[in-house]
Design an enzyme around this catalytic site. Structure first.
Site, PDB file in Angstrom:
ATOM      1  CB  CYS A 157      -0.968  -0.011   1.178  1.00  0.00           C
ATOM      2  SG  CYS A 157      -1.895  -1.554   1.222  1.00  0.00           S
ATOM      3  CG  HIS A 286      -1.842   4.765   5.171  1.00  0.00           C
ATOM      4  ND1 HIS A 286      -1.859   4.638   3.803  1.00  0.00           N
ATOM      5  CD2 HIS A 286      -1.963   3.502   5.662  1.00  0.00           C
ATOM      6  CE1 HIS A 286      -1.986   3.348   3.482  1.00  0.00           C
ATOM      7  NE2 HIS A 286      -2.057   2.645   4.592  1.00  0.00           N
ATOM      8  CG  HIS A 321      -6.363   1.211   1.437  1.00  0.00           C
ATOM      9  ND1 HIS A 321      -5.454   1.801   0.571  1.00  0.00           N
ATOM     10  CD2 HIS A 321      -5.621   0.572   2.368  1.00  0.00           C
ATOM     11  CE1 HIS A 321      -4.234   1.522   0.982  1.00  0.00           C
ATOM     12  NE2 HIS A 321      -4.302   0.783   2.069  1.00  0.00           N
TER      13      HIS A 321
END
Lengths: 391, 269
Positions: A157, A286, A321
């Site tokens: 990620c 994040h 996400h």
């Protein structure tokens, strides 16, 4: 040598193009839908899915359907073309590409494998040709007129943030004149089931930094920047003045309680720019909405900024996400925060996490001066990256 | 740009007991074959877990990543109809699993990135290492590459007609890369290039050789079988030639339909 951002491109569940994405955020409209509509899965969980089929994407891009590109490549091509056009690049120069993805052509491989595990002579080979990560990078380069050095990064990620870092180094070392940096990831049954098996998907709309948060919503999309050396670019959005990748080295999938990796990445990015923490105007966190990430990232904020934590928010309740693409999409949003003078709201926030007491930006705030934005991307394998953009 | 090579280790050079290289029995059990192979090669290369901490960058390269884990998870999704899946193969299918595991063994917080760029993956990792050194960001870097062959991957590539003239292959290679020459330095990389078009043997020598005393390794990957990071094996062979007295080696590789890569490796003397 200064590195500047001269182009932006983005596609996500919020829509096609940077402007469309910004309008949705300004209006407070999330891209998260209750269940996947295009992705074939039995999992009825909320996702941030772009409401266009692969056929529609081929048409949008005027690419022949028989080319049979992976969804990751299709999303990437759109965002890279937008970024290149936005930067008004001179195609006689060396244009590089540092792309990133975590699933690559998995959406097609899934079709192939269903047949293949029954009979190893079955399954269409064209469904597996785009399996590896570099295949999407190649397709993007081919369809966007990219002629220079290109590479692919995959660090889960944080991938796209690391692509930005590598791109900046390619410019410093005069290997390219322009470099397109970012990432692309499509939704796939592989990742939906993977995150479900880890029990970190929220069955409702995700709530980053909220006490009641119960996991993330997956999303899909692509976000890319065009970077140039400052002396070659008369016009630019902002500087990429700091960046760092550090490892949390705590656990393969979980972040440390102290936020070691996150703290080190943010601190190093600021150090590179010679900037002190109090000069950060906004943090695009994040903030996935998992119990672990948001706690760890909050701990890192407190360590670095003490009692003066700058306005921060997670935009993942808008986009979901988007895994490898997240660092690219959020880099685009960070650049546009400086350009337009706005702070993005952290949707679905009600109650601060009791252990930290931090409240993110909850309302869309415009007409403000944003001179510096820190953006975080953290991934499996303890991979933590921070980028610092300044006016 | 240049860098020094202090040590190169392939999976065949691993002689230390795996229980010393990866002491955690649970971790060893969970690791798939390629992860175990790559991590043990890395730890052997640095001379034990306790030395991992002296590296200020860990840069890995893989074309296909952890294929067995990816396949296993995909198979489980289909066979178990998306129900009650074991997350371990999903976690380990991530391309940066090896880099992350190396850092985790000794809690090394340094720069840690993974290149996944088919036949260029290893050279891209090496270029990153050389840029970090040129920028003064790193002194000691662990650079490695790994890929595994699996029955499915073999079968699929066979159906694509790729193994008509070449065997399948796999391997792990790790190298200690230094900014400055040390007493252990065995060679140096003095050129790394990504030409846009194929070069002939003659063109390679004209463009990259600095002396008459040069060995050209032109597409010698064919000796090791075909896999995305096989060029790292050629890099290991080249440093071995230098250790055995060759002054200069040019490594040229072009496969999987990609543009070529060129490395010039020279003795340190």
């Amino acid at each position: 040598m200064g590195i500047v951002v001269t182009g932006v491109g983005m596609i996500s569940a919020l829509g096609v193009g940077v402007d469309c994405n910004l309008v949705s955020i300004r209006k407070g409209l999330s891209g998260i839908s209750a269940t996947p509509k295009i992705l074939k899965t039995g999992n009825k969980l909320p996702v941030g899915e772009l409401q266009m089929t692969n056929d529609e994407l081929h048409k949008l891009l005027t690419i022949q359907p028989q080319e049979h590109l992976s969804r990751t490549a299709l999303l990437g091509i759109w965002a890279v073309r937008e970024a290149l056009k936005n930067a008004n690049v001179d195609y006689s120069k060396r244009i590089g590409l540092v792309s990133s993805t975590s699933v690559g052509g998995m959406d097609l491989t899934e079709h192939f494998f269903e047949k293949f595990i029954e009979d190893d002579k079955a399954g269409r080979l064209r469904d597996v040709r785009m399996h590896d990560c570099a295949a999407s990078t190649d397709a993007i380069a081919r369809h966007c007129g990219i002629n220079g050095y290109r590479t692919t990064i995959s660090t889960a990620c944080s991938s796209a943030a690391n692509a930005v870092i590598t791109g900046a180094k390619l410019l410093k070392h005069n290997i390219v004149d322009y470099v397109v940096v970012g990432g692309s990831d499509a939704l796939s049954a592989f990742t939906v089931n993977g995150f479900k098996s880890l029990m970190i998907l929220d069955e409702k709309h995700c709530r980053p930094f909220d006490e009641s948060r119960a996991g993330l919503n997956l999303g899909e999309g692509a976000g890319y920047l065009v970077l140039q050396r400052e002396e070659d670019a008369p016009l630019y959005y902002c500087h990429l003045s700091g960046y760092a990748n550090r490892n949390d080295a705590h656990h393969q999938t979980a972040s440390s309680a102290e936020g070691n990796g996150a703290y080190l990445a943010m601190a190093d990015a600021l150090k590179m720019a010679g900037m002190s923490p109090e000069n950060v105007d906004y943090i695009n966190a994040h903030g996935t909405g998992t119990g672990n990430n948001d706690a760890s990232e909050s701990a890192a904020f407190i360590r670095l900024f003490g009692n003066n934590i700058p306005p921060f928010s997670s935009t993942k309740a808008f986009t979901g996400h988007t895994l490898a693409a997240a660092g690219g999409i959020e880099a685009v949003l960070s650049v546009m925060a400086i350009k337009t003078g706005c702070l993005y709201p952290n949707l679905n926030f009600n109650t601060p996490i009791s252990a930290y007491g931090l409240t993110p930006v909850c309302k869309y705030t415009d007409c403000t001066r944003v001179d510096s934005v820190l953006t975080n991307s953290f991934g499996f394998g303890g991979n933590c990256s921070s980028l610092l953009f300044t006016r | 740009m240049k860098c020094y090579i202090d040590r190169v280790t392939t999976e065949h050079d691993v002689v230390t007991d795996i229980k010393l290289l990866i002491p955690d029995a649970g971790l060893r059990r969970r690791m798939s074959r390629v992860i175990k192979s790559a991590v043990t090669t890395a730890v052997e290369c640095v001379g034990g877990i306790e030395n991992i901490g002296s590296y200020d960058a860990i840069i890995t390269a893989t074309g296909w990543g952890c294929l067995t884990d990816s396949e296993r998870f995909l198979r489980n999704i289909i066979v178990d109809k998306e129900q009650l899946l074991n997350p371990t193969p999903f976690i380990q299918s991530t391309f940066n699993t090896v880099g992350g595991q190396i850092a985790l063994l000794n809690h090394n917080h340094c720069y840690n990135v993974t290149y996944v760029n088919r036949s260029h993956s290893f050279e891209d990792a090496l270029l990153d290492a050389m840029m970090r050194i040129a920028d003064g960001e790193s002194e000691n870097i662990l650079v490695g590459a790994f890929d595994e062959q699996t029955p499915s991957q073999h079968r699929i590539m066979e159906r694509m007609g790729i193994f008509r003239n070449i065997n399948d292959g796999e391997g792990a290679v790790f190298a200690q890369i230094r900014a400055h020459r040390s007493a252990e330095s065995i060679a140096q990389v003095t050129a790394i290039d990504f030409p846009a078009h194929s070069l002939s043997k003659q063109e390679c020598l004209e463009k990259f050789a600095t002396s008459e005393n040069v060995v050209l390794m032109y597409n010698t990957y064919t000796l090791h079988g075909l896999y995305p990071t096989v060029s790292a094996r050629c890099f290991a062979e080249a440093t071995r030639l230098i250790q055995n007295g060759t002054k200069e080696v040019i490594v040229y590789n072009e496969y999987f339909g990609a543009t070529p890569t060129v490395l010039r490796i020279q003795c340190v003397g």
